[in-house]
Design a protein around this motif. Structure first.
Motif, PDB file in Angstrom:
ATOM      1  N   VAL A 237       0.828  -1.211   0.000  1.00 26.39           N
ATOM      2  CA  VAL A 237       0.000   0.000   0.000  1.00 26.39           C
ATOM      3  C   VAL A 237       0.864   1.264   0.000  1.00 26.39           C
ATOM      4  CG1 VAL A 237      -1.995  -1.110   1.051  1.00 26.39           C
ATOM      5  CG2 VAL A 237      -0.285  -0.055   2.531  1.00 26.39           C
ATOM      6  N   THR A 238       2.046   1.173   0.608  1.00 28.87           N
ATOM      7  CA  THR A 238       2.933   2.337   0.616  1.00 28.87           C
ATOM      8  C   THR A 238       3.437   2.631  -0.790  1.00 28.87           C
ATOM      9  OG1 THR A 238       3.644   1.856   2.878  1.00 28.87           O
ATOM     10  CG2 THR A 238       5.028   3.330   1.592  1.00 28.87           C
ATOM     11  N   GLU A 239       3.798   1.581  -1.534  1.00 30.93           N
ATOM     12  CA  GLU A 239       4.261   1.801  -2.911  1.00 30.93           C
ATOM     13  C   GLU A 239       3.141   2.378  -3.765  1.00 30.93           C
ATOM     14  OE1 GLU A 239       6.792  -0.260  -6.483  1.00 30.93           O
ATOM     15  OE2 GLU A 239       5.816  -1.578  -5.037  1.00 30.93           O
ATOM     16  N   ARG A 240       1.923   1.895  -3.546  1.00 30.30           N
ATOM     17  CA  ARG A 240       0.794   2.422  -4.309  1.00 30.30           C
ATOM     18  C   ARG A 240       0.587   3.906  -4.007  1.00 30.30           C
ATOM     19  NH1 ARG A 240      -2.934  -1.378  -2.987  1.00 30.30           N
ATOM     20  NH2 ARG A 240      -2.131  -2.679  -4.664  1.00 30.30           N
ATOM     21  N   ALA A 241       0.737   4.278  -2.737  1.00 30.84           N
ATOM     22  CA  ALA A 241       0.590   5.689  -2.365  1.00 30.84           C
ATOM     23  C   ALA A 241       1.718   6.531  -2.957  1.00 30.84           C
ATOM     24  CB  ALA A 241       0.575   5.823  -0.844  1.00 30.84           C
ATOM     25  N   MET A 242       2.927   5.978  -2.980  1.00 30.59           N
ATOM     26  CA  MET A 242       4.052   6.716  -3.572  1.00 30.59           C
ATOM     27  C   MET A 242       3.839   6.944  -5.064  1.00 30.59           C
ATOM     28  SD  MET A 242       7.432   5.195  -1.628  1.00 30.59           S
ATOM     29  CE  MET A 242       8.487   6.540  -2.196  1.00 30.59           C
ATOM     30  N   ALA A 243       3.292   5.930  -5.733  1.00 32.47           N
ATOM     31  CA  ALA A 243       3.010   6.080  -7.156  1.00 32.47           C
ATOM     32  C   ALA A 243       1.953   7.154  -7.386  1.00 32.47           C
ATOM     33  CB  ALA A 243       2.551   4.740  -7.736  1.00 32.47           C
ATOM     34  N   LEU A 244       0.931   7.168  -6.543  1.00 34.51           N
ATOM     35  CA  LEU A 244      -0.133   8.161  -6.664  1.00 34.51           C
ATOM     36  C   LEU A 244       0.398   9.571  -6.473  1.00 34.51           C
ATOM     37  CD1 LEU A 244      -3.184   8.819  -6.868  1.00 34.51           C
ATOM     38  CD2 LEU A 244      -3.294   8.562  -4.392  1.00 34.51           C
ATOM     39  N   CYS A 245       1.278   9.734  -5.466  1.00 28.17           N
ATOM     40  CA  CYS A 245       1.809  11.070  -5.130  1.00 28.17           C
ATOM     41  C   CYS A 245       3.039  11.454  -5.952  1.00 28.17           C
ATOM     42  CB  CYS A 245       2.200  11.111  -3.651  1.00 28.17           C
ATOM     43  SG  CYS A 245       0.857  10.855  -2.516  1.00 28.17           S
ATOM     44  N   ARG A 246       3.571  10.476  -6.705  1.00 24.99           N
ATOM     45  CA  ARG A 246       4.866  10.660  -7.378  1.00 24.99           C
ATOM     46  C   ARG A 246       5.938  11.055  -6.359  1.00 24.99           C
ATOM     47  NH1 ARG A 246       1.084  12.794 -11.009  1.00 24.99           N
ATOM     48  NH2 ARG A 246       1.067  11.777 -13.050  1.00 24.99           N
ATOM     49  N   ALA A 247       5.874  10.437  -5.185  1.00 26.96           N
ATOM     50  CA  ALA A 247       6.790  10.775  -4.094  1.00 26.96           C
ATOM     51  C   ALA A 247       8.173  10.203  -4.359  1.00 26.96           C
ATOM     52  CB  ALA A 247       6.246  10.246  -2.775  1.00 26.96           C
ATOM     53  N   THR A 248       9.193  10.962  -4.012  1.00 23.21           N
ATOM     54  CA  THR A 248      10.579  10.501  -4.153  1.00 23.21           C
ATOM     55  C   THR A 248      11.234  10.293  -2.793  1.00 23.21           C
ATOM     56  OG1 THR A 248      11.348  12.802  -4.305  1.00 23.21           O
ATOM     57  CG2 THR A 248      10.872  11.644  -6.380  1.00 23.21           C
ATOM     58  N   GLU A 249      10.489  10.550  -1.715  1.00 24.51           N
ATOM     59  CA  GLU A 249      10.993  10.338  -0.356  1.00 24.51           C
ATOM     60  C   GLU A 249       9.922   9.629   0.464  1.00 24.51           C
ATOM     61  OE1 GLU A 249      13.864  14.144   0.543  1.00 24.51           O
ATOM     62  OE2 GLU A 249      11.694  14.489   0.513  1.00 24.51           O
ATOM     63  N   LEU A 250      10.369   8.677   1.282  1.00 26.85           N
ATOM     64  CA  LEU A 250       9.468   7.971   2.179  1.00 26.85           C
ATOM     65  C   LEU A 250       9.985   8.116   3.597  1.00 26.85           C
ATOM     66  CD1 LEU A 250       7.112   6.015   2.788  1.00 26.85           C
ATOM     67  CD2 LEU A 250       8.713   4.130   2.394  1.00 26.85           C
ATOM     68  N   LEU A 251       9.150   8.606   4.481  1.00 25.80           N
ATOM     69  CA  LEU A 251       9.515   8.787   5.883  1.00 25.80           C
ATOM     70  C   LEU A 251       8.835   7.709   6.716  1.00 25.80           C
ATOM     71  CD1 LEU A 251      10.841  10.497   8.126  1.00 25.80           C
ATOM     72  CD2 LEU A 251       8.797  11.934   8.124  1.00 25.80           C
ATOM     73  N   LEU A 252       9.620   6.924   7.445  1.00 21.02           N
ATOM     74  CA  LEU A 252       9.100   5.838   8.271  1.00 21.02           C
ATOM     75  C   LEU A 252       9.106   6.289   9.723  1.00 21.02           C
ATOM     76  CD1 LEU A 252       8.226   2.872   8.608  1.00 21.02           C
ATOM     77  CD2 LEU A 252      10.652   2.256   8.684  1.00 21.02           C
ATOM     78  N   VAL A 253       7.938   6.301  10.357  1.00 21.01           N
ATOM     79  CA  VAL A 253       7.830   6.767  11.750  1.00 21.01           C
ATOM     80  C   VAL A 253       7.001   5.789  12.565  1.00 21.01           C
ATOM     81  CG1 VAL A 253       8.009   9.195  11.062  1.00 21.01           C
ATOM     82  CG2 VAL A 253       5.753   8.158  11.324  1.00 21.01           C
ATOM     83  N   GLY A 254       7.051   5.933  13.885  1.00 23.54           N
ATOM     84  CA  GLY A 254       6.296   5.088  14.796  1.00 23.54           C
ATOM     85  C   GLY A 254       7.148   3.959  15.338  1.00 23.54           C
ATOM     86  N   GLY A 255       6.645   3.306  16.387  1.00 24.93           N
ATOM     87  CA  GLY A 255       7.413   2.279  17.067  1.00 24.93           C
ATOM     88  C   GLY A 255       7.862   1.141  16.177  1.00 24.93           C
TER      89      GLY A 255
END
Length: 317
Positions: A237-255
């Motif tokens: 689902v994260t890759e799908r969201a990145m494709a939708l946003c054309r994101a070039t950075e992914l920030l991983l947060v939380g425990g």
């Protein structure tokens, strides 16, 4: 720029941290740990927080070389989280705000994780997993869990297998998964941009006892299988969201962002997309006071303050 004391206490960790102008000056934390096979209830957790929080605040001030007069604002977790522990922290924050004569700032726990990640990860415009992106100066949610949070899912697996809760059940599941040798087929539920973990948990609760007693699978195999399945769902689902946003950075947060296997899987996905993964270390992935201070700092410098009469908690905020 303002100097902010942040207080966190939404679950079994209570923390106090101080942040000023993008710098963490101190970050103290205490954890309520239960025996293997047990979760944590609101009452005992709130009593733990009540006993620990004042000492943590004193230590945070000492680490930062500061006194009450140096604090420009007190930020606290308003929610989401467990009611009784949240109420303890909110009461302390209200008291300090009035004693020290400085503004009170109510912070959303999830935004605290994200803002700390943004500060440390030096990401300009990232997509964030909890799958969220910052769009037009607002957080826009593209996907979410339909039932159980991923951290709660791992905790419940640890409880079922009676794995130690020290230092945390999720960490111990990760270590056991490294020794697993067999991948069990588990329910994989992705619905568009959303994920569901309740079916997977029900499946494990039904089958794990017989698998373990018969020797067909070891607890390490169950941990391996849960991690691989759950994390694969998150990566999809994260890759799908990145494709939708054309994101070039992914920030991983939380425990769960501390988990090295999840980081490896996301790193591989990002490499395939020509993107960059930004991950925090354990000090700031796990619930802590500094992340609340950082979010409070961002709010306070833009004039956002919380009146005392609006400083109650909201468990499902």
């Amino acid at each position: 720029m303002p100097t902010v004391l942040g207080l966190e206490g939404s679950a079994n960790k209570v923390g106090a941290g101080i942040v000023r102008d993008g710098e963490v000056l101190s970050n103290r934390r205490a954890t309520y740990v239960t025996p293997p096979g047990h979760g944590f209830a609101p009452g005992p957790v709130s009593r733990h927080h009540r006993a620990a929080i004042l000492g943590l605040i004193e230590e945070a001030l000492r680490d930062a070389g500061m006194g009450p007069k140096d604090i420009d604002g007190v930020a606290f977790t308003k929610g989401p989280g467990m009611g009784a522990p949240l109420a303890v922290v909110a009461a302390v924050a209200r008291t300090l705000s009035q004693l020290w004569g400085c503004p009170l700032v109510a912070v959303n726990h999830c935004v605290g994780h994200i803002e700390m990640g943004r500060m440390l990860g030096a990401a300009r415009d990232p997509l964030v997993l909890y799958v969220i992106a910052f769009s037009r100066r607002r957080y826009r949610i593209f996907g979410e869990t339909l039932d159980v949070a991923v951290g709660n899912c791992l905790d419940r697996v640890a409880r079922l297998l009676k794995i130690s809760n020290d230092p945390s059940p999720g960490y111990n599941v990760e270590q056991m998964a490294k020794r697993g040798t067999r991948l069990l087929e588990l329910p994989y539920v992705v619905k568009g941009m959303d994920v569901s973990f309740s079916g997977l948990l029900s499946h494990i609760e039904a089958l794990a006892p017989s698998l373990l007693s018969s020797g067909e699978a070891a607890a390490e195999d169950v941990c391996l299988s849960v991690q691989e399945t759950v994390f694969a769902m998150l990566v999809e689902v994260t890759e799908r969201a990145m494709a939708l946003c054309r994101a070039t950075e992914l920030l991983l947060v939380g425990g769960v962002g501390c988990n090295r296997r999840l980081q490896e899987m996301l790193e591989l996905m990002c490499q395939c997309r020509g993107a960059r993964l930004c991950a925090s270390d354990e000090r700031f992935c796990v619930d802590n006071g500094a992340m609340i201070a950082q979010a409070g700092w961002e709010m306070l410098r833009t004039g956002q303050k919380t009146p005392i009469e609006q400083s109650g908690i909201t468990q499902r905020w």
